[in-house]
Design a protein around this motif. Sequence first.
Motif, short mmCIF file in Angstrom:
data_model
loop_
_atom_site.label_atom_id
_atom_site.label_comp_id
_atom_site.label_asym_id
_atom_site.label_seq_id
_atom_site.Cartn_x
_atom_site.Cartn_y
_atom_site.Cartn_z
N THR A 31 69.82 48.98 118.45
CA THR A 31 68.64 49.50 117.62
C THR A 31 69.14 48.89 116.35
O THR A 31 67.58 48.59 115.50
CB THR A 31 68.24 50.77 118.19
N THR A 32 70.26 48.97 115.99
CA THR A 32 70.88 49.04 114.73
C THR A 32 70.51 47.50 113.96
O THR A 32 70.10 46.35 113.06
CB THR A 32 71.85 49.01 114.90
N GLU A 91 67.96 45.49 115.64
CA GLU A 91 66.67 44.65 115.89
C GLU A 91 66.38 45.37 114.29
O GLU A 91 65.26 45.08 113.79
CB GLU A 91 66.62 45.60 117.31
N GLN A 92 66.87 46.87 114.44
CA GLN A 92 66.78 47.06 112.76
C GLN A 92 66.54 46.28 111.79
O GLN A 92 65.94 45.65 110.60
CB GLN A 92 67.08 48.36 112.01
N THR A 94 64.47 42.44 112.31
CA THR A 94 63.37 42.69 112.28
C THR A 94 62.87 43.41 110.84
O THR A 94 62.46 43.15 110.48
CB THR A 94 62.69 43.52 113.02
N GLU A 95 63.86 44.25 109.85
CA GLU A 95 62.98 44.70 108.49
C GLU A 95 63.79 44.11 107.50
O GLU A 95 62.99 44.11 106.45
CB GLU A 95 63.59 46.05 108.58
#
Length: 382
Positions: A297-298, A300-301, A304-305
Amino acid sequence: MSDDLKKGLEGVLVAESELSSIDGDAGRLIYRGYTIEDLARGASYEEVLYLLWNGHLPTEDELEPFIEALLEEREVDDDVLDTMERLAAAGERPMAALRTAVSMFSAYEPEDDADPEDLDATLRKGRRITAKIPTALAAFERYRQGEEPIDPNPDLGLAANFLYMLTGEEPDDVAAETFDQALILHADHGLNASTFTSMVIGSTMADIYSAVTGGISALSGPLHGGANQDVMEVLIEIDESDLDHREWVEQATAEGRRIPGFGHRVYNVKDPRAKILQERSKELAETGEDKWYNYTTTIEQFLTEEKGLVEKGIAPNVDFYSGSVYYQLGIPIDMYTPIFAMSRVGGWIAHVLEYQAENRLIRPRARYTGPQDQAFVPLEER
Protein backbone atom coordinates in the motif's frame (compact mmCIF):
# COMPACT_ATOMS: atom_id res chain seq x y z
CA MET A 1 -5.43 -7.78 -47.76
CA SER A 2 -3.76 -5.05 -45.70
CA ASP A 3 0.01 -4.74 -45.67
CA ASP A 4 0.02 -2.68 -42.46
CA LEU A 5 2.50 -4.15 -40.00
CA LYS A 6 1.19 -4.68 -36.46
CA LYS A 7 4.08 -5.85 -34.30
CA GLY A 8 2.83 -8.16 -31.59
CA LEU A 9 -0.58 -8.14 -33.35
CA GLU A 10 -1.26 -4.91 -31.43
CA GLY A 11 -4.90 -3.97 -31.88
CA VAL A 12 -5.55 -6.68 -34.48
CA LEU A 13 -8.92 -8.47 -34.25
CA VAL A 14 -8.48 -12.18 -34.94
CA ALA A 15 -11.62 -13.68 -33.39
CA GLU A 16 -14.96 -12.99 -31.78
CA SER A 17 -15.56 -14.27 -28.26
CA GLU A 18 -18.36 -14.38 -25.69
CA LEU A 19 -16.00 -15.33 -22.88
CA SER A 20 -14.41 -12.21 -21.41
CA SER A 21 -14.24 -8.49 -22.10
CA ILE A 22 -11.81 -5.86 -20.82
CA ASP A 23 -12.39 -2.12 -20.71
CA GLY A 24 -8.92 -0.79 -20.06
CA ASP A 25 -10.01 2.81 -19.56
CA ALA A 26 -12.79 2.04 -17.09
CA GLY A 27 -10.93 -0.77 -15.32
CA ARG A 28 -13.71 -3.25 -16.03
CA LEU A 29 -13.48 -7.02 -16.58
CA ILE A 30 -16.43 -9.31 -17.27
CA TYR A 31 -16.83 -13.04 -17.85
CA ARG A 32 -19.82 -13.77 -20.08
CA GLY A 33 -21.47 -10.52 -18.96
CA TYR A 34 -20.83 -10.89 -15.21
CA THR A 35 -18.49 -8.41 -13.53
CA ILE A 36 -15.35 -9.86 -12.02
CA GLU A 37 -16.32 -8.24 -8.70
CA ASP A 38 -19.64 -10.13 -8.55
CA LEU A 39 -18.05 -13.43 -9.51
CA ALA A 40 -15.10 -13.12 -7.13
CA ARG A 41 -17.30 -12.21 -4.19
CA GLY A 42 -20.30 -14.43 -4.91
CA ALA A 43 -19.20 -17.50 -6.86
CA SER A 44 -16.72 -20.33 -6.45
CA TYR A 45 -13.97 -21.18 -8.93
CA GLU A 46 -15.95 -24.28 -9.90
CA GLU A 47 -18.97 -22.11 -10.73
CA VAL A 48 -16.78 -19.89 -12.89
CA LEU A 49 -15.40 -22.93 -14.72
CA TYR A 50 -18.96 -24.02 -15.42
CA LEU A 51 -19.81 -20.53 -16.64
CA LEU A 52 -16.84 -20.37 -19.01
CA TRP A 53 -17.35 -23.87 -20.37
CA ASN A 54 -21.14 -23.99 -20.55
CA GLY A 55 -22.22 -20.40 -21.13
CA HIS A 56 -24.26 -19.84 -17.96
CA LEU A 57 -23.90 -20.01 -14.20
CA PRO A 58 -24.98 -23.40 -12.87
CA THR A 59 -28.02 -24.14 -10.78
CA GLU A 60 -27.51 -26.22 -7.66
CA ASP A 61 -28.66 -29.29 -9.59
CA GLU A 62 -26.13 -28.58 -12.33
CA LEU A 63 -23.25 -27.67 -10.04
CA GLU A 64 -23.35 -30.80 -7.88
CA PRO A 65 -22.62 -33.34 -10.66
CA PHE A 66 -20.09 -30.93 -12.20
CA ILE A 67 -18.11 -30.79 -8.98
CA GLU A 68 -18.45 -34.54 -8.55
CA ALA A 69 -16.97 -35.07 -12.01
CA LEU A 70 -14.01 -32.86 -11.12
CA LEU A 71 -13.52 -34.74 -7.84
CA GLU A 72 -13.41 -38.07 -9.67
CA GLU A 73 -10.62 -36.84 -11.94
CA ARG A 74 -8.19 -35.46 -9.32
CA GLU A 75 -6.01 -38.54 -9.02
CA VAL A 76 -2.95 -38.74 -11.28
CA ASP A 77 -1.21 -41.88 -12.44
CA ASP A 78 1.75 -43.20 -10.42
CA ASP A 79 3.98 -42.74 -13.47
CA VAL A 80 3.24 -39.02 -13.41
CA LEU A 81 4.04 -38.84 -9.70
CA ASP A 82 7.29 -40.74 -10.27
CA THR A 83 8.23 -38.25 -12.96
CA MET A 84 7.42 -35.32 -10.66
CA GLU A 85 9.70 -36.87 -8.04
CA ARG A 86 12.56 -37.24 -10.53
CA LEU A 87 12.11 -33.69 -11.82
CA ALA A 88 12.08 -32.31 -8.27
CA ALA A 89 15.28 -34.18 -7.47
CA ALA A 90 16.87 -32.81 -10.64
CA GLY A 91 16.03 -29.25 -9.66
CA GLU A 92 13.63 -28.66 -12.53
CA ARG A 93 11.67 -25.40 -12.63
CA PRO A 94 8.02 -25.74 -11.55
CA MET A 95 6.58 -24.47 -14.86
CA ALA A 96 8.68 -26.96 -16.80
CA ALA A 97 7.55 -29.72 -14.45
CA LEU A 98 3.92 -28.70 -15.00
CA ARG A 99 4.42 -28.70 -18.77
CA THR A 100 5.78 -32.25 -18.55
CA ALA A 101 2.93 -33.40 -16.29
CA VAL A 102 0.20 -32.18 -18.65
CA SER A 103 1.95 -33.85 -21.58
CA MET A 104 2.00 -37.08 -19.59
CA PHE A 105 -1.69 -36.83 -18.67
CA SER A 106 -2.60 -37.60 -22.27
CA ALA A 107 -0.96 -41.04 -22.03
CA TYR A 108 -3.68 -42.06 -19.56
CA GLU A 109 -6.59 -40.35 -21.31
CA PRO A 110 -9.53 -42.81 -21.53
CA GLU A 111 -10.92 -41.04 -24.62
CA ASP A 112 -7.64 -40.77 -26.47
CA ASP A 113 -9.20 -42.03 -29.70
CA ALA A 114 -12.03 -39.46 -29.69
CA ASP A 115 -12.63 -37.51 -32.90
CA PRO A 116 -10.85 -34.10 -32.67
CA GLU A 117 -14.10 -32.48 -33.80
CA ASP A 118 -16.03 -34.03 -30.91
CA LEU A 119 -16.09 -30.94 -28.71
CA ASP A 120 -17.96 -32.72 -25.91
CA ALA A 121 -15.05 -35.16 -25.65
CA THR A 122 -12.61 -32.23 -25.75
CA LEU A 123 -14.46 -30.62 -22.85
CA ARG A 124 -14.30 -33.83 -20.83
CA LYS A 125 -10.56 -34.03 -21.49
CA GLY A 126 -10.20 -30.42 -20.45
CA ARG A 127 -12.05 -31.14 -17.25
CA ARG A 128 -9.60 -33.96 -16.48
CA ILE A 129 -6.62 -31.67 -17.09
CA THR A 130 -8.09 -28.98 -14.84
CA ALA A 131 -8.75 -31.46 -12.03
CA LYS A 132 -5.31 -33.08 -12.19
CA ILE A 133 -3.07 -30.01 -12.43
CA PRO A 134 -3.41 -29.10 -8.70
CA THR A 135 -2.53 -32.67 -7.70
CA ALA A 136 0.56 -32.80 -9.90
CA LEU A 137 1.74 -29.34 -8.81
CA ALA A 138 1.29 -30.03 -5.11
CA ALA A 139 3.09 -33.38 -5.46
CA PHE A 140 6.03 -31.71 -7.21
CA GLU A 141 6.37 -29.17 -4.40
CA ARG A 142 6.08 -31.87 -1.71
CA TYR A 143 8.86 -33.85 -3.39
CA ARG A 144 11.02 -30.72 -3.49
CA GLN A 145 10.57 -30.42 0.26
CA GLY A 146 11.49 -34.06 0.81
CA GLU A 147 7.91 -34.98 1.68
CA GLU A 148 5.50 -37.52 0.22
CA PRO A 149 2.50 -36.27 -1.79
CA ILE A 150 -0.84 -35.95 -0.04
CA ASP A 151 -3.92 -37.50 -1.58
CA PRO A 152 -6.73 -35.14 -2.63
CA ASN A 153 -9.41 -34.51 -0.02
CA PRO A 154 -12.86 -35.11 -1.54
CA ASP A 155 -14.47 -32.87 1.07
CA LEU A 156 -12.60 -29.77 -0.13
CA GLY A 157 -13.12 -27.60 -3.18
CA LEU A 158 -10.41 -27.19 -5.78
CA ALA A 159 -8.80 -24.15 -4.13
CA ALA A 160 -8.85 -25.42 -0.55
CA ASN A 161 -7.78 -28.89 -1.64
CA PHE A 162 -4.69 -27.53 -3.40
CA LEU A 163 -3.59 -25.67 -0.26
CA TYR A 164 -4.23 -28.83 1.75
CA MET A 165 -2.19 -31.02 -0.61
CA LEU A 166 0.57 -28.41 -0.62
CA THR A 167 0.91 -27.90 3.14
CA GLY A 168 -0.71 -30.94 4.73
CA GLU A 169 -3.11 -28.73 6.68
CA GLU A 170 -6.64 -27.73 5.82
CA PRO A 171 -6.73 -23.98 5.25
CA ASP A 172 -8.95 -21.76 7.37
CA ASP A 173 -11.94 -20.08 5.77
CA VAL A 174 -10.13 -16.81 5.00
CA ALA A 175 -7.23 -18.58 3.28
CA ALA A 176 -9.51 -20.90 1.29
CA GLU A 177 -11.79 -18.07 0.18
CA THR A 178 -8.83 -15.86 -0.72
CA PHE A 179 -7.20 -18.49 -2.87
CA ASP A 180 -10.52 -19.38 -4.50
CA GLN A 181 -10.95 -15.71 -5.41
CA ALA A 182 -7.44 -15.57 -6.83
CA LEU A 183 -8.25 -18.51 -9.12
CA ILE A 184 -11.43 -16.77 -10.29
CA LEU A 185 -9.55 -13.53 -11.00
CA HIS A 186 -6.99 -15.30 -13.18
CA ALA A 187 -9.35 -17.68 -15.00
CA ASP A 188 -9.61 -15.66 -18.21
CA HIS A 189 -8.43 -12.38 -19.64
CA GLY A 190 -9.09 -12.05 -23.34
CA LEU A 191 -6.55 -13.05 -25.98
CA ASN A 192 -3.40 -12.76 -23.91
CA ALA A 193 -0.27 -14.51 -25.18
CA SER A 194 -0.93 -17.91 -23.58
CA THR A 195 -4.60 -17.97 -24.54
CA PHE A 196 -3.80 -17.04 -28.11
CA THR A 197 -1.11 -19.72 -28.20
CA SER A 198 -3.65 -22.31 -27.07
CA MET A 199 -6.08 -21.10 -29.72
CA VAL A 200 -3.48 -21.28 -32.50
CA ILE A 201 -2.70 -24.86 -31.52
CA GLY A 202 -6.40 -25.67 -31.21
CA SER A 203 -7.04 -24.22 -34.68
CA THR A 204 -4.98 -27.05 -36.15
CA MET A 205 -7.43 -29.45 -34.44
CA ALA A 206 -4.61 -30.72 -32.25
CA ASP A 207 -5.87 -32.24 -29.00
CA ILE A 208 -6.55 -30.17 -25.90
CA TYR A 209 -3.47 -31.60 -24.14
CA SER A 210 -1.31 -30.03 -26.84
CA ALA A 211 -3.18 -26.74 -26.60
CA VAL A 212 -2.85 -26.55 -22.80
CA THR A 213 0.82 -27.55 -22.93
CA GLY A 214 1.37 -24.72 -25.40
CA GLY A 215 -0.45 -22.30 -23.10
CA ILE A 216 1.78 -23.32 -20.19
CA SER A 217 4.87 -22.80 -22.34
CA ALA A 218 3.75 -19.29 -23.34
CA LEU A 219 2.86 -18.38 -19.76
CA SER A 220 6.31 -19.42 -18.53
CA GLY A 221 7.94 -16.44 -20.23
CA PRO A 222 8.86 -13.56 -17.90
CA LEU A 223 6.96 -11.01 -20.00
CA HIS A 224 3.68 -12.85 -19.38
CA GLY A 225 3.38 -14.92 -16.23
CA GLY A 226 6.19 -14.08 -13.85
CA ALA A 227 5.45 -10.56 -12.62
CA ASN A 228 3.89 -11.60 -9.29
CA GLN A 229 7.07 -13.50 -8.43
CA ASP A 230 9.08 -10.38 -9.30
CA VAL A 231 6.84 -8.29 -7.00
CA MET A 232 7.38 -10.61 -4.06
CA GLU A 233 11.13 -10.67 -4.58
CA VAL A 234 11.14 -6.87 -4.44
CA LEU A 235 9.06 -6.90 -1.24
CA ILE A 236 11.51 -9.33 0.36
CA GLU A 237 14.39 -7.09 -0.75
CA ILE A 238 12.64 -4.17 0.97
CA ASP A 239 12.11 -6.25 4.12
CA GLU A 240 15.79 -7.17 4.26
CA SER A 241 16.96 -3.60 3.59
CA ASP A 242 18.25 -1.23 6.25
CA LEU A 243 15.97 1.43 4.82
CA ASP A 244 12.39 2.14 5.80
CA HIS A 245 10.14 0.78 3.04
CA ARG A 246 9.12 4.26 1.92
CA GLU A 247 12.77 5.35 1.80
CA TRP A 248 13.60 2.22 -0.18
CA VAL A 249 10.98 3.02 -2.81
CA GLU A 250 12.11 6.65 -3.05
CA GLN A 251 15.73 5.56 -3.53
CA ALA A 252 14.85 2.84 -6.02
CA THR A 253 12.77 5.17 -8.19
CA ALA A 254 15.46 7.86 -7.99
CA GLU A 255 17.92 5.29 -9.33
CA GLY A 256 15.55 4.53 -12.21
CA ARG A 257 14.55 1.06 -11.02
CA ARG A 258 11.29 -0.27 -12.38
CA ILE A 259 8.90 -1.50 -9.68
CA PRO A 260 7.18 -4.67 -10.95
CA GLY A 261 3.41 -4.97 -10.78
CA PHE A 262 2.71 -1.57 -12.33
CA GLY A 263 1.40 -1.07 -15.84
CA HIS A 264 -0.59 -3.36 -18.12
CA ARG A 265 -0.88 -3.88 -21.85
CA VAL A 266 -4.65 -3.26 -21.66
CA TYR A 267 -5.47 -1.37 -18.45
CA ASN A 268 -4.81 2.36 -18.23
CA VAL A 269 -6.21 2.52 -14.68
CA LYS A 270 -5.93 0.24 -11.66
CA ASP A 271 -6.62 -3.36 -12.57
CA PRO A 272 -10.00 -4.37 -11.05
CA ARG A 273 -8.47 -7.68 -9.98
CA ALA A 274 -5.81 -5.81 -8.01
CA LYS A 275 -8.51 -3.98 -6.05
CA ILE A 276 -10.07 -7.27 -4.99
CA LEU A 277 -6.77 -8.87 -4.00
CA GLN A 278 -5.82 -5.74 -2.07
CA GLU A 279 -8.93 -6.28 0.07
CA ARG A 280 -7.97 -9.91 0.67
CA SER A 281 -4.39 -8.93 1.49
CA LYS A 282 -5.74 -6.59 4.16
CA GLU A 283 -7.89 -9.38 5.63
CA LEU A 284 -4.91 -11.73 5.77
CA ALA A 285 -2.85 -9.00 7.42
CA GLU A 286 -5.47 -8.61 10.15
CA THR A 287 -5.05 -12.26 11.18
CA GLY A 288 -1.35 -12.64 10.45
CA GLU A 289 1.68 -10.61 9.40
CA ASP A 290 0.78 -7.10 8.24
CA LYS A 291 4.10 -5.88 6.84
CA TRP A 292 3.51 -7.18 3.30
CA TYR A 293 0.22 -5.33 3.07
CA ASN A 294 1.86 -2.21 4.47
CA TYR A 295 4.68 -2.42 1.94
CA THR A 296 2.37 -2.77 -1.05
CA THR A 297 0.00 0.00 0.00
CA THR A 298 2.89 2.37 0.71
CA ILE A 299 4.46 1.65 -2.68
CA GLU A 300 1.15 2.16 -4.44
CA GLN A 301 0.49 5.42 -2.63
CA PHE A 302 3.98 6.74 -3.39
CA LEU A 303 3.99 5.80 -7.07
CA THR A 304 0.44 6.89 -7.80
CA GLU A 305 0.12 10.03 -5.69
CA GLU A 306 3.65 11.41 -5.58
CA LYS A 307 5.07 10.09 -8.86
CA GLY A 308 1.80 10.50 -10.73
CA LEU A 309 1.99 7.21 -12.59
CA VAL A 310 -1.78 6.94 -12.89
CA GLU A 311 -1.84 10.14 -14.94
CA LYS A 312 0.61 8.40 -17.28
CA GLY A 313 -1.69 5.40 -17.62
CA ILE A 314 0.44 3.24 -15.31
CA ALA A 315 -1.37 1.71 -12.33
CA PRO A 316 -1.16 -1.43 -10.17
CA ASN A 317 -2.01 -4.65 -11.99
CA VAL A 318 -3.19 -7.96 -10.57
CA ASP A 319 0.37 -9.17 -10.00
CA PHE A 320 1.15 -6.33 -7.62
CA TYR A 321 -1.13 -7.77 -4.95
CA SER A 322 -1.29 -11.46 -5.89
CA GLY A 323 2.38 -11.97 -5.03
CA SER A 324 2.03 -10.88 -1.41
CA VAL A 325 -1.32 -12.69 -1.07
CA TYR A 326 0.24 -15.98 -2.18
CA TYR A 327 3.17 -15.42 0.15
CA GLN A 328 0.81 -14.85 3.08
CA LEU A 329 -0.84 -18.17 2.18
CA GLY A 330 2.51 -19.95 2.49
CA ILE A 331 2.99 -20.64 -1.22
CA PRO A 332 6.62 -20.81 -2.46
CA ILE A 333 7.51 -17.89 -4.72
CA ASP A 334 8.47 -19.93 -7.77
CA MET A 335 5.06 -21.65 -7.65
CA TYR A 336 3.20 -18.42 -8.40
CA THR A 337 3.27 -18.78 -12.18
CA PRO A 338 2.24 -22.47 -12.10
CA ILE A 339 -0.72 -21.39 -9.93
CA PHE A 340 -1.53 -18.81 -12.61
CA ALA A 341 -1.61 -21.71 -15.09
CA MET A 342 -3.73 -23.79 -12.71
CA SER A 343 -6.36 -21.05 -12.88
CA ARG A 344 -5.99 -19.90 -16.50
CA VAL A 345 -6.37 -23.45 -17.84
CA GLY A 346 -10.13 -22.89 -17.51
CA GLY A 347 -9.93 -19.97 -19.91
CA TRP A 348 -7.59 -21.75 -22.32
CA ILE A 349 -9.99 -24.66 -22.62
CA ALA A 350 -12.99 -22.35 -23.05
CA HIS A 351 -11.32 -20.37 -25.84
CA VAL A 352 -10.19 -23.49 -27.69
CA LEU A 353 -13.70 -24.94 -27.54
CA GLU A 354 -15.27 -21.65 -28.64
CA TYR A 355 -12.86 -21.26 -31.55
CA GLN A 356 -13.08 -24.88 -32.72
CA ALA A 357 -16.88 -24.62 -32.89
CA GLU A 358 -16.36 -22.51 -36.05
CA ASN A 359 -12.76 -23.37 -36.71
CA ARG A 360 -10.46 -21.75 -39.22
CA LEU A 361 -6.73 -22.46 -39.20
CA ILE A 362 -4.91 -19.42 -37.80
CA ARG A 363 -2.34 -18.47 -40.42
CA PRO A 364 -1.02 -14.87 -40.38
CA ARG A 365 1.63 -13.51 -42.74
CA ALA A 366 5.06 -11.96 -42.28
CA ARG A 367 6.47 -9.21 -44.48
CA TYR A 368 9.58 -10.49 -46.25
CA THR A 369 12.57 -8.16 -45.81
CA GLY A 370 15.36 -10.43 -47.06
CA PRO A 371 17.41 -10.25 -50.26
CA GLN A 372 15.99 -10.82 -53.76
CA ASP A 373 17.41 -12.52 -56.88
CA GLN A 374 20.36 -14.23 -55.22
CA ALA A 375 22.52 -16.14 -57.66
CA PHE A 376 22.90 -19.76 -56.57
CA VAL A 377 26.47 -21.04 -56.36
CA PRO A 378 27.11 -24.83 -56.24
CA LEU A 379 28.62 -26.13 -53.06
CA GLU A 380 32.00 -26.96 -54.59
CA GLU A 381 32.37 -23.38 -55.85
CA ARG A 382 31.51 -21.53 -52.65
